[in-house]
Design a protein around this motif. Structure first.
Motif, PDB file in Angstrom:
ATOM      1  N   PRO A 110      -7.192  25.408 -39.725  1.00 20.25           N
ATOM      2  CA  PRO A 110      -7.607  25.673 -38.347  1.00 20.25           C
ATOM      3  C   PRO A 110      -7.038  24.614 -37.406  1.00 20.25           C
ATOM      4  O   PRO A 110      -6.832  23.472 -37.805  1.00 20.25           O
ATOM      5  N   GLU A 145      -2.561  34.779 -39.282  1.00 27.57           N
ATOM      6  CA  GLU A 145      -4.008  34.749 -39.524  1.00 27.57           C
ATOM      7  C   GLU A 145      -4.342  33.933 -40.760  1.00 27.57           C
ATOM      8  O   GLU A 145      -5.282  33.125 -40.742  1.00 27.57           O
ATOM      9  N   GLN A 167      -6.522  30.440 -40.984  1.00 23.19           N
ATOM     10  CA  GLN A 167      -7.718  30.290 -41.818  1.00 23.19           C
ATOM     11  C   GLN A 167      -7.608  29.062 -42.714  1.00 23.19           C
ATOM     12  O   GLN A 167      -8.574  28.335 -42.917  1.00 23.19           O
TER      13      GLN A 167
END
Length: 121
Positions: free
Chosen positions: A110, A103, A107
Motif C-alpha cells: 500500500p 490492484e 494490495q
C-alpha cells in the motif's frame, strides 16, 4: 470482432510494417500525390517507390489513377479501420490485465503516506 486470419488484414499490417510506406500514407492523408511526389522525400528510385505503392495498393490502403504517363495516388483509409479494430481488442485485453496487476501491487505494497511537513524531528 474482426477476423484474425484475413489476407487483407495481413496485407495491411505488412504495408504498415515499413516506415517509408507509413510516411507515404501520411503524405496521402494531406493530399493526393503522384508516385514521383511520394518518392521525392526518400533516397529511393522511382522503381522502388512503385514497389512501395504496390504494397499499399495490395493492402487496399491506396488506389492509383493513371492519367496518361502520370500515376496519381489517393488514400483509401477503410482498411485501416479493420486494423484498428484488431488492435483495440488487444488494447482492451492489456488494459484489463494491467489494471489487475496494479490492484495486486497496491494490495501487497500500500502507498506510504508522507508525514506532514514540519512534524519531522
Amino acid at each position: 470482432m474482426v477476423e484474425l486470419n484475413t489476407p487483407q488484414l495481413d496485407a495491411v499490417f505488412h504495408a504498415l510494417g515499413d516506415a517509408t510506406r507509413r510516411q507515404m500514407l501520411r503524405e496521402l492523408a494531406q493530399a493526393d500525390r503522384t508516385v514521383g511526389e511520394l518518392a521525392a522525400p526518400f533516397a529511393i528510385s522511382l522503381a522502388a517507390a512503385s514497389k512501395h505503392v504496390k504494397a499499399l495498393e495490395n493492402a487496399g490502403l491506396i488506389r492509383r489513377e493513371v492519367r496518361g504517363r502520370t500515376h496519381v495516388c489517393h488514400l483509401n483509409p477503410g482498411p485501416l479501420a479493420s486494423a484498428n479494430e484488431w488492435l483495440r481488442y488487444y488494447e482492451a485485453f492489456w488494459t484489463v490485465r494491467l489494471d489487475l496487476l496494479d490492484e495486486l501491487l497496491q494490495q501487497e505494497h500500500p502507498p506510504v503516506s508522507s508525514p506532514p511537513k514540519g512534524d519531522t524531528p
